[in-house]
Write an enzyme that holds these catalytic residues in place. Sequence first.
Site, PDB file in Angstrom:
ATOM      1  N   GLU A  96    -103.303 -66.080 -43.104  1.00  0.00           N
ATOM      2  CA  GLU A  96    -104.421 -66.916 -43.507  1.00  0.00           C
ATOM      3  C   GLU A  96    -104.353 -68.299 -42.860  1.00  0.00           C
ATOM      4  OE1 GLU A  96    -105.792 -64.951 -47.639  1.00  0.00           O
ATOM      5  OE2 GLU A  96    -104.210 -66.415 -47.875  1.00  0.00           O
ATOM      6  N   CYS A 109    -105.064 -75.918 -41.735  1.00  0.00           N
ATOM      7  CA  CYS A 109    -103.724 -75.533 -42.160  1.00  0.00           C
ATOM      8  C   CYS A 109    -103.405 -74.185 -41.510  1.00  0.00           C
ATOM      9  CB  CYS A 109    -103.710 -75.434 -43.685  1.00  0.00           C
ATOM     10  SG  CYS A 109    -102.118 -74.945 -44.334  1.00  0.00           S
ATOM     11  N   CYS A 116     -92.891 -64.910 -45.319  1.00  0.00           N
ATOM     12  CA  CYS A 116     -91.863 -65.941 -45.186  1.00  0.00           C
ATOM     13  C   CYS A 116     -90.560 -65.390 -45.732  1.00  0.00           C
ATOM     14  CB  CYS A 116     -92.267 -67.193 -45.965  1.00  0.00           C
ATOM     15  SG  CYS A 116     -91.181 -68.608 -45.638  1.00  0.00           S
ATOM     16  N   CYS A 120     -88.780 -69.569 -51.577  1.00  0.00           N
ATOM     17  CA  CYS A 120     -88.959 -70.717 -52.482  1.00  0.00           C
ATOM     18  C   CYS A 120     -89.650 -70.206 -53.747  1.00  0.00           C
ATOM     19  CB  CYS A 120     -89.795 -71.810 -51.813  1.00  0.00           C
ATOM     20  SG  CYS A 120     -88.999 -72.467 -50.329  1.00  0.00           S
ATOM     21  N   CYS A 123     -93.641 -70.528 -54.590  1.00  0.00           N
ATOM     22  CA  CYS A 123     -94.609 -70.299 -53.506  1.00  0.00           C
ATOM     23  C   CYS A 123     -95.019 -68.834 -53.470  1.00  0.00           C
ATOM     24  CB  CYS A 123     -93.989 -70.699 -52.174  1.00  0.00           C
ATOM     25  SG  CYS A 123     -95.112 -70.453 -50.777  1.00  0.00           S
ATOM     26  N   CYS A 343    -102.439 -74.987 -51.456  1.00  0.00           N
ATOM     27  CA  CYS A 343    -101.027 -74.937 -51.053  1.00  0.00           C
ATOM     28  C   CYS A 343    -100.280 -73.896 -51.872  1.00  0.00           C
ATOM     29  CB  CYS A 343    -100.322 -76.260 -51.308  1.00  0.00           C
ATOM     30  SG  CYS A 343    -101.125 -77.659 -50.594  1.00  0.00           S
TER      31      CYS A 343
HETATM   32  N1  SAH Z   1     -92.314 -73.432 -44.957  1.00  0.00           N
HETATM   33  C1  SAH Z   1     -92.882 -74.730 -44.687  1.00  0.00           C
HETATM   34  C2  SAH Z   1     -94.365 -74.663 -44.534  1.00  0.00           C
HETATM   35  C3  SAH Z   1     -95.140 -74.363 -45.817  1.00  0.00           C
HETATM   36  S1  SAH Z   1     -95.924 -75.815 -46.249  1.00  0.00           S
HETATM   37  C4  SAH Z   1     -92.438 -75.698 -45.769  1.00  0.00           C
HETATM   38  O1  SAH Z   1     -91.789 -75.256 -46.712  1.00  0.00           O
HETATM   39  O2  SAH Z   1     -92.675 -76.894 -45.664  1.00  0.00           O
HETATM   40  C5  SAH Z   1     -96.612 -75.528 -47.773  1.00  0.00           C
HETATM   41  C6  SAH Z   1     -96.321 -76.655 -48.746  1.00  0.00           C
HETATM   42  O3  SAH Z   1     -96.867 -76.303 -50.019  1.00  0.00           O
HETATM   43  C7  SAH Z   1     -94.831 -76.829 -48.936  1.00  0.00           C
HETATM   44  O4  SAH Z   1     -94.507 -78.142 -49.221  1.00  0.00           O
HETATM   45  C8  SAH Z   1     -94.613 -75.941 -50.124  1.00  0.00           C
HETATM   46  O5  SAH Z   1     -93.407 -76.207 -50.742  1.00  0.00           O
HETATM   47  C9  SAH Z   1     -95.822 -76.268 -50.975  1.00  0.00           C
HETATM   48  N2  SAH Z   1     -96.104 -75.228 -51.962  1.00  0.00           N
HETATM   49  C10 SAH Z   1     -95.682 -73.952 -51.944  1.00  0.00           C
HETATM   50  N3  SAH Z   1     -96.134 -73.294 -53.016  1.00  0.00           N
HETATM   51  C11 SAH Z   1     -96.875 -74.157 -53.722  1.00  0.00           C
HETATM   52  C12 SAH Z   1     -97.645 -74.038 -54.921  1.00  0.00           C
HETATM   53  N4  SAH Z   1     -97.724 -72.881 -55.581  1.00  0.00           N
HETATM   54  N5  SAH Z   1     -98.303 -75.128 -55.348  1.00  0.00           N
HETATM   55  C13 SAH Z   1     -98.252 -76.283 -54.661  1.00  0.00           C
HETATM   56  N6  SAH Z   1     -97.553 -76.441 -53.520  1.00  0.00           N
HETATM   57  C14 SAH Z   1     -96.867 -75.387 -53.054  1.00  0.00           C
END
Ligand code: SAH
Length: 372
Positions: A96, A109, A116, A120, A123, A343
Site C-alpha cells: 500500500e 507515504c 515486515c 513491532c 503495528c 500510520c
Molecule cells: N519500519 C519503519 C517504517 C514504518 S514507519 C519504522 O519503524 O520507522 C511507520 C510509523 O508509524 C512508525 O513510526 C511506526 O512505529 C508507527 N506506527 C506503527 N503502527 C502504528 C499504529 N498502529 N498507530 C500509530 N503509529 C504506528
Amino acid sequence: MSTTTAKANLFDYDRKGLRALFAELGEKPYRADQVMKWVYHRHVTDFAEMTDVGKALRGKLEQHLEIVPPTTLFEKQASDGTHKWLLGMDGANAIEAVFIPETSRGTLCVSSQVGCGLNCQFCSTATQGFNRNLSAAEIIGQVWVAAKHLGNVPHHQRKLTNVVMMGMGEPLLNFDNVVTAMSVMRDDLGLGLANKRVTLSTAGLVPMIDRLGEVADVSLAVSLHAPVDELRTRLVPLNRKYPIAQLLDACARYAARRPRTTITFEYTMLKGVNDHPEHARQLVRLMRRLPAKVNLIPFNPFHGTQFERSEEDVIRAFQKILLDADVLTTVRRTRGDDIDAACGQLKGQVVDRTRRQADFRRKLEQGVADAA
Ligand code: SAH
C-alpha cells in the site's frame, strides 16, 4: 536460434545507473536524461511517444528496456482527501501507498517491503508477516503512480512535495533499492524533491543509519516509542540488538554530518503504556543530547490489537512537558483512518513466509474464546 532475455525495467535505475546502461548500448548519457524526463515529468511509458528520441534509438531501447509501473489493484479516497493505493507487485503480493494532501504540501507515504520482519507490537503490518524486499522499480513505481494520478509536474505543477518512507516494511533492511529509489525522488530529472523533503523512517538499525549517512543526504526519522530500554524492547523487539543509547549515538553522528540537521523521533501514544508524564520527562533527558524533534502519533487501532490510543488530554499534557523543556514537539494529525490508511494500519496482501499471520490469528481466536 534466438534467445529471449528478460528486459530491464527502467524504473530500477537512477540517473547514474541509466546512463551506464545507455553507455553499454553505445549511447550518449544525455539520451538517458531525455528518457528519464519523459517518464517522470510527462508520465510517458511508451518509447514510441518520446518524440525527441530518434527512431533508431527508440527501436534499440524497446529491445533492451521496458517501463513497467506497479499495477493498481484497488484505490480509495478517504473523506479527508487521503488517497490509498493497493499495488500489485507480482501475482501474489500487494503493498500500500498513501497520499496525504495538506494546504501547503502533499506527502506520499511509500512502502519498502512486502510485509515486515520486525514484529513491532503495535503495528498492523507486523501481523502480516514478511515476504520479500521491494525492487527499486517497485519503490519508485509507487511515487510514479501517485504523481501520474495527481498530474504532478516537477518544478511547475507540484502536487507531490514530500515523500516519507513510512509505509510497509523497514527501509534500512532493503538498503540498496531504497537508496536508488530515493535518488530518483531527489533528481531534477526524476521527482525533483529537495533532500530534506525525502524522509526515511527506521525502527533503528544502527549500522545502517551510519551507512545511510555516507551515501544519501535525506531526512531521518526514528521510531522511538519509549524512553527506556525495557519498555522499548517490549514494543520494538529490535531494541534488544540496538538499545537506545547506541541508537541515539548513531542519530547524533547522522545529524553531525551537516549543520541544521534535525532528527525526528516518532513516538506512538499508547494508553497506559508509554504515555505517563514520567515517560515525557525521561524523553526530555534523551532529546537534550542531539538536535531533535518529537512527533507524537496517536495510536491507530487495528483488528485484534491489545493497545488503545491515549486520551487527547494525556497527549496534550505529554506534549506540554516536552515543549516546556524546549523540545520541539508536534502531534501527528490522524489522516485516512476511515480507509485504514493511517500510520500502522497498512496491510496490503502479504504471502507470509514467517507464519506470523497464522500465529497472530491463532492468538486472536484464543483471545475471543477466552473472553467468551
Ligand atoms: N519500519 C519503519 C517504517 C514504518 S514507519 C519504522 O519503524 O520507522 C511507520 C510509523 O508509524 C512508525 O513510526 C511506526 O512505529 C508507527 N506506527 C506503527 N503502527 C502504528 C499504529 N498502529 N498507530 C500509530 N503509529 C504506528
